[in-house]
Scaffold this motif. Sequence first.
Motif, PDB file in Angstrom:
ATOM      1  N   THR A 377      63.157  29.799  31.747  1.00  0.00           N
ATOM      2  CA  THR A 377      64.039  29.996  30.594  1.00  0.00           C
ATOM      3  C   THR A 377      64.931  31.228  30.775  1.00  0.00           C
ATOM      4  O   THR A 377      64.859  32.176  29.994  1.00  0.00           O
ATOM      5  N   PRO A 378      65.818  31.241  31.761  1.00  0.00           N
ATOM      6  CA  PRO A 378      66.670  32.408  31.978  1.00  0.00           C
ATOM      7  C   PRO A 378      67.866  32.448  31.029  1.00  0.00           C
ATOM      8  O   PRO A 378      68.378  31.410  30.599  1.00  0.00           O
ATOM      9  N   HIS A 379      68.318  33.664  30.690  1.00  0.00           N
ATOM     10  CA  HIS A 379      69.659  33.811  30.130  1.00  0.00           C
ATOM     11  C   HIS A 379      70.630  33.918  31.302  1.00  0.00           C
ATOM     12  O   HIS A 379      70.205  33.969  32.467  1.00  0.00           O
ATOM     13  N   PRO A 380      71.946  33.926  31.074  1.00  0.00           N
ATOM     14  CA  PRO A 380      72.895  33.858  32.197  1.00  0.00           C
ATOM     15  C   PRO A 380      72.712  34.931  33.268  1.00  0.00           C
ATOM     16  O   PRO A 380      72.837  34.635  34.465  1.00  0.00           O
ATOM     17  N   LYS A 381      72.418  36.168  32.890  1.00  0.00           N
ATOM     18  CA  LYS A 381      72.249  37.209  33.903  1.00  0.00           C
ATOM     19  C   LYS A 381      70.993  36.962  34.732  1.00  0.00           C
ATOM     20  O   LYS A 381      70.986  37.178  35.952  1.00  0.00           O
ATOM     21  N   GLU A 382      69.917  36.521  34.078  1.00  0.00           N
ATOM     22  CA  GLU A 382      68.703  36.195  34.826  1.00  0.00           C
ATOM     23  C   GLU A 382      68.938  34.994  35.736  1.00  0.00           C
ATOM     24  O   GLU A 382      68.423  34.957  36.862  1.00  0.00           O
ATOM     25  N   PHE A 383      69.704  34.031  35.249  1.00  0.00           N
ATOM     26  CA  PHE A 383      70.030  32.865  36.076  1.00  0.00           C
ATOM     27  C   PHE A 383      70.770  33.301  37.339  1.00  0.00           C
ATOM     28  O   PHE A 383      70.482  32.825  38.441  1.00  0.00           O
ATOM     29  N   ALA A 384      71.729  34.221  37.179  1.00  0.00           N
ATOM     30  CA  ALA A 384      72.487  34.701  38.338  1.00  0.00           C
ATOM     31  C   ALA A 384      71.586  35.429  39.323  1.00  0.00           C
ATOM     32  O   ALA A 384      71.755  35.313  40.541  1.00  0.00           O
ATOM     33  N   ARG A 385      70.625  36.190  38.820  1.00  0.00           N
ATOM     34  CA  ARG A 385      69.697  36.885  39.718  1.00  0.00           C
ATOM     35  C   ARG A 385      68.852  35.880  40.499  1.00  0.00           C
ATOM     36  O   ARG A 385      68.549  36.086  41.678  1.00  0.00           O
ATOM     37  N   LEU A 386      68.480  34.804  39.840  1.00  0.00           N
ATOM     38  CA  LEU A 386      67.637  33.797  40.480  1.00  0.00           C
ATOM     39  C   LEU A 386      68.407  32.943  41.485  1.00  0.00           C
ATOM     40  O   LEU A 386      67.950  32.710  42.607  1.00  0.00           O
ATOM     41  N   PHE A 387      69.577  32.476  41.086  1.00  0.00           N
ATOM     42  CA  PHE A 387      70.240  31.418  41.847  1.00  0.00           C
ATOM     43  C   PHE A 387      71.644  31.784  42.319  1.00  0.00           C
ATOM     44  O   PHE A 387      72.324  30.956  42.918  1.00  0.00           O
ATOM     45  N   GLY A 388      72.089  33.009  42.058  1.00  0.00           N
ATOM     46  CA  GLY A 388      73.385  33.455  42.535  1.00  0.00           C
ATOM     47  C   GLY A 388      74.476  33.353  41.484  1.00  0.00           C
ATOM     48  O   GLY A 388      74.368  32.605  40.505  1.00  0.00           O
ATOM     49  N   GLU A 389      75.537  34.111  41.704  1.00  0.00           N
ATOM     50  CA  GLU A 389      76.685  34.100  40.807  1.00  0.00           C
ATOM     51  C   GLU A 389      77.478  32.795  40.991  1.00  0.00           C
ATOM     52  O   GLU A 389      77.518  32.221  42.073  1.00  0.00           O
ATOM     53  N   THR A 390      78.105  32.359  39.913  1.00  0.00           N
ATOM     54  CA  THR A 390      78.986  31.188  39.962  1.00  0.00           C
ATOM     55  C   THR A 390      80.344  31.570  39.387  1.00  0.00           C
ATOM     56  O   THR A 390      80.456  32.522  38.608  1.00  0.00           O
ATOM     57  N   GLU A 391      81.377  30.809  39.750  1.00  0.00           N
ATOM     58  CA  GLU A 391      82.734  31.142  39.341  1.00  0.00           C
ATOM     59  C   GLU A 391      82.988  30.886  37.862  1.00  0.00           C
ATOM     60  O   GLU A 391      83.793  31.573  37.231  1.00  0.00           O
ATOM     61  N   HIS A 392      82.327  29.881  37.298  1.00  0.00           N
ATOM     62  CA  HIS A 392      82.596  29.517  35.907  1.00  0.00           C
ATOM     63  C   HIS A 392      81.423  28.702  35.378  1.00  0.00           C
ATOM     64  O   HIS A 392      80.468  28.373  36.110  1.00  0.00           O
ATOM     65  N   ASP A 393      81.493  28.393  34.092  1.00  0.00           N
ATOM     66  CA  ASP A 393      80.384  27.699  33.424  1.00  0.00           C
ATOM     67  C   ASP A 393      80.092  26.341  34.046  1.00  0.00           C
ATOM     68  O   ASP A 393      78.927  25.956  34.197  1.00  0.00           O
ATOM     69  N   PHE A 394      81.134  25.607  34.416  1.00  0.00           N
ATOM     70  CA  PHE A 394      80.935  24.257  34.955  1.00  0.00           C
ATOM     71  C   PHE A 394      80.215  24.319  36.304  1.00  0.00           C
ATOM     72  O   PHE A 394      79.362  23.472  36.597  1.00  0.00           O
ATOM     73  N   ALA A 395      80.543  25.313  37.113  1.00  0.00           N
ATOM     74  CA  ALA A 395      79.847  25.484  38.385  1.00  0.00           C
ATOM     75  C   ALA A 395      78.393  25.892  38.155  1.00  0.00           C
ATOM     76  O   ALA A 395      77.491  25.445  38.875  1.00  0.00           O
ATOM     77  N   ARG A 396      78.161  26.720  37.147  1.00  0.00           N
ATOM     78  CA  ARG A 396      76.785  27.131  36.856  1.00  0.00           C
ATOM     79  C   ARG A 396      75.949  25.951  36.394  1.00  0.00           C
ATOM     80  O   ARG A 396      74.782  25.816  36.779  1.00  0.00           O
ATOM     81  N   TRP A 397      76.526  25.073  35.587  1.00  0.00           N
ATOM     82  CA  TRP A 397      75.781  23.876  35.181  1.00  0.00           C
ATOM     83  C   TRP A 397      75.438  23.012  36.386  1.00  0.00           C
ATOM     84  O   TRP A 397      74.354  22.432  36.441  1.00  0.00           O
ATOM     85  N   GLN A 398      76.350  22.927  37.323  1.00  0.00           N
ATOM     86  CA  GLN A 398      76.091  22.132  38.520  1.00  0.00           C
ATOM     87  C   GLN A 398      74.960  22.734  39.330  1.00  0.00           C
ATOM     88  O   GLN A 398      74.060  22.017  39.807  1.00  0.00           O
ATOM     89  N   VAL A 399      74.963  24.060  39.487  1.00  0.00           N
ATOM     90  CA  VAL A 399      73.864  24.733  40.193  1.00  0.00           C
ATOM     91  C   VAL A 399      72.565  24.528  39.443  1.00  0.00           C
ATOM     92  O   VAL A 399      71.513  24.246  40.043  1.00  0.00           O
ATOM     93  N   GLN A 400      72.611  24.665  38.131  1.00  0.00           N
ATOM     94  CA  GLN A 400      71.419  24.467  37.310  1.00  0.00           C
ATOM     95  C   GLN A 400      70.819  23.091  37.545  1.00  0.00           C
ATOM     96  O   GLN A 400      69.602  22.942  37.741  1.00  0.00           O
ATOM     97  N   ARG A 401      71.661  22.084  37.537  1.00  0.00           N
ATOM     98  CA  ARG A 401      71.193  20.713  37.738  1.00  0.00           C
ATOM     99  C   ARG A 401      70.619  20.532  39.145  1.00  0.00           C
ATOM    100  O   ARG A 401      69.552  19.919  39.329  1.00  0.00           O
ATOM    101  N   GLU A 402      71.305  21.061  40.149  1.00  0.00           N
ATOM    102  CA  GLU A 402      70.849  20.911  41.538  1.00  0.00           C
ATOM    103  C   GLU A 402      69.536  21.633  41.776  1.00  0.00           C
ATOM    104  O   GLU A 402      68.637  21.101  42.447  1.00  0.00           O
TER     105      GLU A 402
END
Length: 505
Positions: A377-402
Motif C-alpha cells: 500500500t505505497p503512496h506515490p513517493k514510496e512507490f517511486a522508491r520501490l519501483f522507480g520514478e515515472t514521467e507521468h501518472d499514466f506511466a506509473r499506472w502501467q508500471v503498477q500493473r506490470e
Amino acid sequence: MRILTAAQLRALDQATIRAEKITSGELMERAAKAFTKAFTRHFPDPERPVVVVCGTGNNGGDGLVVARRLKSRNYKVSVIQANIGTRSADNQDNFKRLKGQGIEVRQLTQGDPWPAIAPEAVVVDALFGTGLGRPVAGYWAELIDYLNALPNFRVAVDLPSGLSSDGPQEGPCVHADLTLCLGLPKLALFAPANTQLLGNWELVTFPLADPDRLHPEVGGGPAYQATLNDASELGGLLKKRYANDHKGTFGHAFLVAGAFGTMGAAVIAGRAVLRAGAGLLTCHIPRSGYEIMQISFPEAMCKVDTHRYHSTEIGDLGAYDSIGIGPGIGQEALTVEAVRSVLSRYERPMVIDADAINIIAAHPELLKLIPKNSLLTPHPKEFARLFGETEHDFARWQVQREVAKRNGLVIVLKTGFTSIATPGGELYFNPTGNPGMGTAGTGDALTGVLTGLLAQGYDPVTAARLGVYLHGLAGDLAAEELSQEFLLAEDVVSHLGQAYRKLRE
C-alpha cells in the motif's frame, strides 16, 4: 464500471446505435439531456447567463443540443460558434435546429477578436472532444488561454477541451471548475496531474450498450483501460454473518506496528483491524509501547518484543489468518531483520505498508520474499522508491500493473483516486475518499482495514477493493458530519460501521 479508451468509446457509441436502432443524433440527444439535467442541478437559477462555446465536431454538437435544451428551460443562453473546421453531420444538424429558438449565436473565425463574455456568465466548454489527436495550437490555443484568463465559472462537456483522455496532458487545455463527464469514465479523470484542469468532476450517465458484451468491437478483459469500483457490485461481495458465528469465525489478525514515539500508528491500525470485522487481534510491539496499548486499546492482545524501543524478534506466526506490518515500526537495522524474518516465514497474503515498504525499497532482495497475493500500500513517493520514478501518472499506472502481474502482488497506490493493480493484470480505481483524509494516521487505518478483511477470509483482490472503498466512504461520512478540516484518522475508523451499513443498502 468500465473505463474505456477514446477509440473504445467511439466503438461503443456505434454499437449502441446498432443495437438500439437509433441514430447518432438521437444518442447525442441522450447525452445532452443527461448533461442538462446535471447542469441545472448545479445552476438552478435560469436568470444567470450561460455561454456555450462550441466547436465543429461532435463535442460541439453536444454543446449545441445543451444550448437548445437550456433555452427550453428558459435559461438566458447564447452560443459562441468556433469555426474550427468542417462540421460533423450531427453538429451541422443541431446548428440548423438552433434557428428560430431565440438563441444568440456569435460566429468566431480564425483571426477574429475575442468575444466579450459577461463575468457573471457560466461558460460551457464544448470546443474539442475526446477524439482530439494532437495538442491544440495557433489561434484556437490562444482562445483556450483567453477563456482560462476570464473570471467566469467554466463547465466542461465530457472533458475539458485539449485534455487527452488516454495519456498525459500536452498543450493548452481549458481549466474547468466543473467537469460533467458523459457516459463512462475516462482514465484522465483519475490522474493527479489533471486535478487543476478538471476542477470538481462527476459522472453523468445515460443509456449505452453493455461494453462487456461487445468484445469484438470494444475490446474485453485486459484491453479495457481499467474498472471503477462500484458500490452496487461491492455491496454484493460483503460476507454474511450467521447466528452461530463467533470471534474465531472472523479470523485472528496479527499486527506488527509502532515503535518508541510512534505507538499511535499501532493504536490506529489495530482499532481499524477490529472495526473492519476481524474477530481477534494480536499486536507485536516494543516494550515501551505495552502500557500505551493496554490502556488505549484493551480489545487487542499484545506480544512484547525484547527490545525496549523497536520490533526486533517476532515469534511464531502460524496462528494468524492475516498479518499487517509496517505502520510506525521505523527502519532500524534490527527491525530490517525482523521484517526479513516475517516475509520469509509467513506463507499467506499479508498487508505491507509504511516503514515495511521503505525497508523493502532499501533492500530490494526482500521483494522476492513477499508471499504471493500480498497487498502493498505505497503512496506515490514510496512507490517511486520501490519501483522507480515515472514521467507521468499514466506511466506509473502501467508500471503498477506490470509489477503486480510480474510479482503476483496486489499493489494499492494511494492517491485521491486510489488505484489497485492485481496479479491478473486488472486495474481498479476507487471513487470514495476526500482531501480531509490527507492527515496523519489515515494510511495506518487503511492497513488495519485491509488486514481485518484478509483475516475474515476475503480473497486479496476483494479485500483490497472493499477495504479501499470502505475506508474512503468512512472518511466521506466523517467529513460530512465533522468537516474535512476537522477530520482525524480516528474519525475515519469510528465511521467504518456507517460505511458498512451504507454499502449494504
